[in-house]
Design a protein around this motif. Structure first.
Motif, PDB file in Angstrom:
ATOM      1  N   TYR A 107       0.806  -1.219   0.000  1.00  0.00           N
ATOM      2  CA  TYR A 107       0.000   0.000   0.000  1.00  0.00           C
ATOM      3  C   TYR A 107       0.839   1.269   0.000  1.00  0.00           C
ATOM      4  CZ  TYR A 107       1.056   0.623   4.982  1.00  0.00           C
ATOM      5  OH  TYR A 107       1.709   0.815   6.172  1.00  0.00           O
ATOM      6  N   ARG A 108       2.166   1.126   0.188  1.00  0.00           N
ATOM      7  CA  ARG A 108       3.021   2.313   0.215  1.00  0.00           C
ATOM      8  C   ARG A 108       4.376   1.965  -0.385  1.00  0.00           C
ATOM      9  NH1 ARG A 108       6.885   2.813   4.290  1.00  0.00           N
ATOM     10  NH2 ARG A 108       6.990   1.082   5.787  1.00  0.00           N
ATOM     11  N   GLU A 111      10.783   3.711   1.195  1.00  0.00           N
ATOM     12  CA  GLU A 111      11.786   4.661   0.744  1.00  0.00           C
ATOM     13  C   GLU A 111      13.192   4.083   0.899  1.00  0.00           C
ATOM     14  OE1 GLU A 111      11.155   7.295  -0.825  1.00  0.00           O
ATOM     15  OE2 GLU A 111       8.990   7.369  -0.494  1.00  0.00           O
TER      16      GLU A 111
END
Length: 201
Positions: A107-108, A111
C-alpha cells in the motif's frame, strides 16, 4: 540501438562540435525515458564527456540538451510519483530486504533511506547473494554465451592500443561493472539456464 549510438558518440571523439555533444545529451535523455535505469550511468557519462581539454564546454552542451529533452517526462513523473523517475529502485531495494512479497503490491512505497537505515544487515546479505548469482550467471547474460569469448578476446587484443575502440570498450566495461554492483542491491532474475541478465542493457 539508442545505447549503442549514445556510447559511440560519448567515447569516440573529443573534437566533436557543440551540436554533436548536444545530440549526445538528447540521446541520453531519450534513453532515460525509455528505461530509467540509465540514471545509474549519468555520473559516468558526465565524467567521460568532461575528460580532457574543453571538457567543461562539452559537459555543458551535453547536460543542457539532456535536461531540456528530459524535462517533460521528468515533470510528468513528478506529478505522478513525486520524483523524476518511477520508484522502481525503491521497490527493488526493499524486495527481499524489507519484505519478501513484491513491494510494488504494497500500500506504500518503502523509501530507500528507510531500507538502508532500518534493514542494513538484510541488505548486505542480499547484496552478497545477488552478486554471487550475477557473477555465476555471467556466461548466460543476454543469451550470448557463445559470443562472450570472442568479446573478451577482442577487448584483450585492443587493450594497449590508444584508439577510439579501446575507449569505447573501457566505457562499456565500466558501465557493466557499475550496473552489476548496483543490481546486486536491487534485483536478480533469470528465465532459465540459457536466459539470464534480463535487466541488463
Amino acid at each position: 540501438a539508442l545505447m549503442l549510438a549514445l556510447t559511440i558518440l560519448i567515447a569516440t571523439s573529443r573534437d566533436r562540435g557543440a551540436l554533436g555533444w548536444a545530440a549526445a545529451g538528447g540521446l541520453a535523455a531519450i534513453a532515460w525515458m525509455q528505461r530509467s535505469n540509465l540514471i545509474l550511468w549519468l555520473p559516468l557519462f558526465a565524467f567521460w564527456v568532461a575528460r580532457g581539454k574543453d571538457g567543461t564546454r562539452r559537459l555543458a552542451w551535453f547536460s543542457v540538451a539532456g535536461i531540456l529533452c528530459a524535462a517533460p517526462a521528468a515533470l510528468y513523473n513528478l506529478g505522478w510519483y513525486g520524483s523524476v523517475s518511477p520508484p522502481t529502485a525503491s521497490w527493488n531495494l526493499a524486495h527481499h530486504t524489507v519484505v519478501d512479497t513484491p513491494p510494488w503490491l504494497h500500500y506504500r512505497v518503502f523509501e530507500p533511506w528507510e531500507t538502508l537505515t532500518g534493514h542494513a544487515p538484510a541488505l548486505v546479505r542480499k547484496f552478497t547473494r545477488y552478486l554471487w548469482l550475477q557473477l555465476t550467471g555471467l556466461p548466460g547474460w543476454w543469451q550470448m554465451t557463445l559470443i562472450f569469448p570472442a568479446a573478451a578476446a577482442g577487448a584483450w587484443l585492443i587493450r594497449s592500443k590508444k584508439t577510439a575502440a579501446r575507449d569505447w570498450v573501457l566505457l562499456m566495461g565500466l558501465m557493466l561493472g557499475l550496473q552489476l554492483l548496483a543490481f546486486s542491491f536491487l534485483r536478480f532474475e533469470t528465465l532459465g539456464p540459457w536466459v539470464g541478465g534480463r535487466y541488463y542493457l
